[in-house]
Design an enzyme around this catalytic site. Sequence first.
Site, mmCIF file in Angstrom:
data_model
loop_
_atom_site.group_PDB
_atom_site.id
_atom_site.type_symbol
_atom_site.label_atom_id
_atom_site.label_comp_id
_atom_site.label_asym_id
_atom_site.label_seq_id
_atom_site.Cartn_x
_atom_site.Cartn_y
_atom_site.Cartn_z
ATOM 1 N N LYS A 12 0.747 -1.103 -0.020
ATOM 2 C CA LYS A 12 0.078 0.181 0.025
ATOM 3 C C LYS A 12 0.832 1.084 0.123
ATOM 4 O O LYS A 12 0.669 2.053 -0.889
ATOM 5 C CB LYS A 12 -0.797 0.008 1.525
ATOM 6 C CG LYS A 12 -1.362 1.313 1.510
ATOM 7 C CD LYS A 12 -2.258 1.521 2.700
ATOM 8 C CE LYS A 12 -1.736 1.599 3.746
ATOM 9 N NZ LYS A 12 -1.241 2.977 4.338
ATOM 10 N N ASN A 13 1.784 1.526 1.051
ATOM 11 C CA ASN A 13 2.525 2.578 1.262
ATOM 12 C C ASN A 13 3.646 2.553 -0.087
ATOM 13 O O ASN A 13 4.386 3.685 -0.038
ATOM 14 C CB ASN A 13 3.344 2.659 2.469
ATOM 15 C CG ASN A 13 2.317 2.690 3.467
ATOM 16 O OD1 ASN A 13 1.293 3.086 3.256
ATOM 17 N ND2 ASN A 13 2.700 2.282 4.640
ATOM 18 N N CYS A 30 -3.933 13.011 12.752
ATOM 19 C CA CYS A 30 -4.766 11.742 12.754
ATOM 20 C C CYS A 30 -4.700 11.338 14.041
ATOM 21 O O CYS A 30 -3.849 11.639 14.951
ATOM 22 C CB CYS A 30 -4.358 10.794 11.548
ATOM 23 S SG CYS A 30 -3.235 9.916 11.983
ATOM 24 N N ARG A 59 1.091 14.695 12.893
ATOM 25 C CA ARG A 59 1.542 14.637 11.545
ATOM 26 C C ARG A 59 1.644 15.973 10.603
ATOM 27 O O ARG A 59 0.769 16.003 9.527
ATOM 28 C CB ARG A 59 0.526 13.474 10.763
ATOM 29 C CG ARG A 59 0.410 12.241 11.480
ATOM 30 C CD ARG A 59 0.071 11.278 11.124
ATOM 31 N NE ARG A 59 0.643 10.498 9.856
ATOM 32 C CZ ARG A 59 0.381 9.395 9.315
ATOM 33 N NH1 ARG A 59 -0.911 8.913 9.376
ATOM 34 N NH2 ARG A 59 1.145 9.063 8.138
ATOM 35 N N ASP A 92 4.809 0.667 12.101
ATOM 36 C CA ASP A 92 3.453 -0.033 11.631
ATOM 37 C C ASP A 92 3.367 -1.390 11.801
ATOM 38 O O ASP A 92 2.376 -2.420 11.494
ATOM 39 C CB ASP A 92 3.517 0.200 10.121
ATOM 40 C CG ASP A 92 3.281 1.504 9.428
ATOM 41 O OD1 ASP A 92 3.668 1.769 8.151
ATOM 42 O OD2 ASP A 92 3.089 2.433 10.067
ATOM 43 N N ARG A 97 -8.477 -0.413 4.775
ATOM 44 C CA ARG A 97 -7.712 0.474 4.140
ATOM 45 C C ARG A 97 -6.360 -0.200 3.607
ATOM 46 O O ARG A 97 -5.643 0.481 2.668
ATOM 47 C CB ARG A 97 -7.567 1.610 4.804
ATOM 48 C CG ARG A 97 -8.654 2.567 5.299
ATOM 49 C CD ARG A 97 -8.313 3.817 6.151
ATOM 50 N NE ARG A 97 -7.083 4.304 5.698
ATOM 51 C CZ ARG A 97 -5.989 4.300 6.396
ATOM 52 N NH1 ARG A 97 -5.966 4.352 7.580
ATOM 53 N NH2 ARG A 97 -4.899 5.003 5.770
HETATM 54 C C1 EPZ Z 1 4.314 6.988 6.064
HETATM 55 O O1 EPZ Z 1 3.632 7.985 6.560
HETATM 56 C C2 EPZ Z 1 3.432 5.866 6.070
HETATM 57 N N1 EPZ Z 1 2.166 5.999 5.288
HETATM 58 C C3 EPZ Z 1 3.022 5.387 7.459
HETATM 59 O O2 EPZ Z 1 2.062 4.367 7.598
HETATM 60 C C4 EPZ Z 1 4.164 5.243 8.244
HETATM 61 O O3 EPZ Z 1 3.774 5.014 9.740
HETATM 62 C C5 EPZ Z 1 5.131 6.438 8.381
HETATM 63 O O4 EPZ Z 1 5.622 6.598 6.880
HETATM 64 C C6 EPZ Z 1 6.562 5.918 9.282
HETATM 65 O O5 EPZ Z 1 6.986 4.909 8.539
HETATM 66 C C7 EPZ Z 1 2.471 6.055 3.842
HETATM 67 O O6 EPZ Z 1 3.365 5.656 3.492
HETATM 68 C C8 EPZ Z 1 1.055 6.001 3.082
HETATM 69 P P1 EPZ Z 1 6.549 10.205 8.015
HETATM 70 P P2 EPZ Z 1 4.262 9.534 6.515
HETATM 71 O O7 EPZ Z 1 6.566 11.603 7.231
HETATM 72 O O8 EPZ Z 1 5.197 9.598 5.331
HETATM 73 C C9 EPZ Z 1 6.915 13.598 11.432
HETATM 74 C C10 EPZ Z 1 0.410 2.890 7.824
HETATM 75 O O9 EPZ Z 1 -0.067 2.087 8.875
HETATM 76 N N2 EPZ Z 1 6.893 14.350 10.462
HETATM 77 O O10 EPZ Z 1 7.755 9.544 7.886
HETATM 78 O O11 EPZ Z 1 2.991 10.287 6.800
HETATM 79 C C11 EPZ Z 1 5.480 12.705 11.853
HETATM 80 O O12 EPZ Z 1 4.864 13.503 12.191
HETATM 81 C C12 EPZ Z 1 0.765 4.377 7.834
HETATM 82 O O13 EPZ Z 1 0.402 2.117 6.593
HETATM 83 C C13 EPZ Z 1 7.131 15.928 10.597
HETATM 84 O O14 EPZ Z 1 7.429 16.526 12.077
HETATM 85 O O15 EPZ Z 1 5.268 9.511 7.769
HETATM 86 C C14 EPZ Z 1 6.138 11.623 12.204
HETATM 87 O O16 EPZ Z 1 6.200 11.718 13.749
HETATM 88 C C15 EPZ Z 1 0.551 5.001 9.101
HETATM 89 N N3 EPZ Z 1 7.099 16.776 9.602
HETATM 90 C C16 EPZ Z 1 7.439 11.323 11.648
HETATM 91 O O17 EPZ Z 1 7.966 12.581 11.164
HETATM 92 C C17 EPZ Z 1 6.753 16.618 8.269
HETATM 93 O O18 EPZ Z 1 6.610 17.368 7.358
HETATM 94 C C18 EPZ Z 1 7.331 10.514 10.564
HETATM 95 O O19 EPZ Z 1 6.336 10.557 9.786
HETATM 96 C C19 EPZ Z 1 6.662 15.304 8.249
HETATM 97 C C20 EPZ Z 1 6.613 14.291 9.191
#
Ligand code: EPZ
Length: 420
Positions: free
Chosen positions: A22-23, A115, A120, A306, A398
């Site tokens: 999915k990701n 969320c 996020r 995850d 999802r």
């Molecule tokens: C991706 O989300 C995945 N989603 C998530 O999977 C997964 O948990 C996550 O990466 C971490 O591995 C998809 O790929 C669609 P991040 P993403 O940006 O990219 C902070 C699932 O269950 N951050 O790597 O949105 C953020 O708040 C989902 O399949 C900032 O502070 O995650 C978090 O604490 C859930 N500022 C951390 O970084 C930003 O601009 C990592 O988030 C971006 C992120």
Amino acid sequence: MDSLLIKGGVPLHGEVTISGAKNAVLPIMAATLLTSEPCVIHRVPNLSDVKFMGRILESLGARVSFEDGTVRVQVRKLRGVGAYNLIRKMRGSVCIMGPLLGRLKEATVSLPGGCIIGARPINLHLKGFAALGAKVTIESGYVRVSARRLRGREMFLGGRAGSTVLGTANVMMAATLAEGVTIIESAACEPEVVDLANFLNAMGAKITGVGSPTVTVTGVKELHGAEHEVIPDRIEAATYAIAAAATNGEVTILGARADHMHAVLDKLHEAGVKVERRGSALTVRRGGRLKSVDVTTLPYAGFPTDVQAQMMTLMALTPGISIITERIFESRFMHVSELARLGADIEIEGPSAIVKGGRPLSGAPVMASDLRASAALVIAGLAARGTTQVNRVYHLDRGYENIDCKLRRLGARIERVKES
Ligand code: EPZ
């Protein structure tokens, strides 16, 4: 709304084939916006998030068709503003911004709210776009990025929890059509980011270093259509591996990439779970008594956030104390109170959960709160005595393709019912 009824206590046995990731598929579908030529993507899982991304692409002018695990997309004429109400509903859709900015030099999308697992923010995405020369404005719930021209730059994209997966993906996609060279430092190394870069390179992009914290993108004038097969879903594979160990069964997982799962397989090994690898098949079973282990979630190649909830279920079933620390998202322990309904003994202390494992679980009605929490509840229901009803399984749909069918083929007593 559907829920799942699970009669627990049956060890899982047999084979399960892993679906596409999915990701990986979500950003790859978004990347098709970068060209006016047709793109074909194979091993696309039948998930509500994927269908949702298809509708978002259509709202931007794309023609999208799904058939037997293949999606065809062509966006001859691209619109810069997507359907507000659609984008708001799925966070993953934020990754349309990079392709829109790259191709149209502008993008306007609804600001993704927080969320249940954390705030996020997208500040790092916007920092990357600004570094490429884009002007960023946020107004009335919309974020708008625009630029007369995009210029490659060196930038650092690390944040509070380290790298950002979709932030890296977004900036990488915009940079493919920027002038000059972009260097992303502290880039995410997840296999899904590598898969996206492989697709972009198949479209004619020039990306190197992906899979390491330093990614280099040399901009090109335009991209063309491409055909690609998505990588298997390492999180789905980890979920079935943990379900096999939790039910004291023996499951062969087909089509998984063990080289994407080192941290999870190593932790399972430490806990006493036996994993045999034959080609792309992984056979998972308990190798005797399980041992409690500590887990800390980290960006890839560390232990994936995850899989945190599913691992917590396994530790709740395992005699001893285990400490599970969530370092990526601020509030990703929604499953704790629901596992307690099934009899688990878990206390939250700041970013850690202290699991006093070994108490037998007994079935009860529980509520899914997010995708991975619902997977943890399903595993707990499979291991518990009696019947568990997992409500709001739309969360599960999802991210897990046909999970109840796949589990039934492994011998689980599970059925999908209309919520009472
Ligand atoms: C991706 O989300 C995945 N989603 C998530 O999977 C997964 O948990 C996550 O990466 C971490 O591995 C998809 O790929 C669609 P991040 P993403 O940006 O990219 C902070 C699932 O269950 N951050 O790597 O949105 C953020 O708040 C989902 O399949 C900032 O502070 O995650 C978090 O604490 C859930 N500022 C951390 O970084 C930003 O601009 C990592 O988030 C971006 C992120």
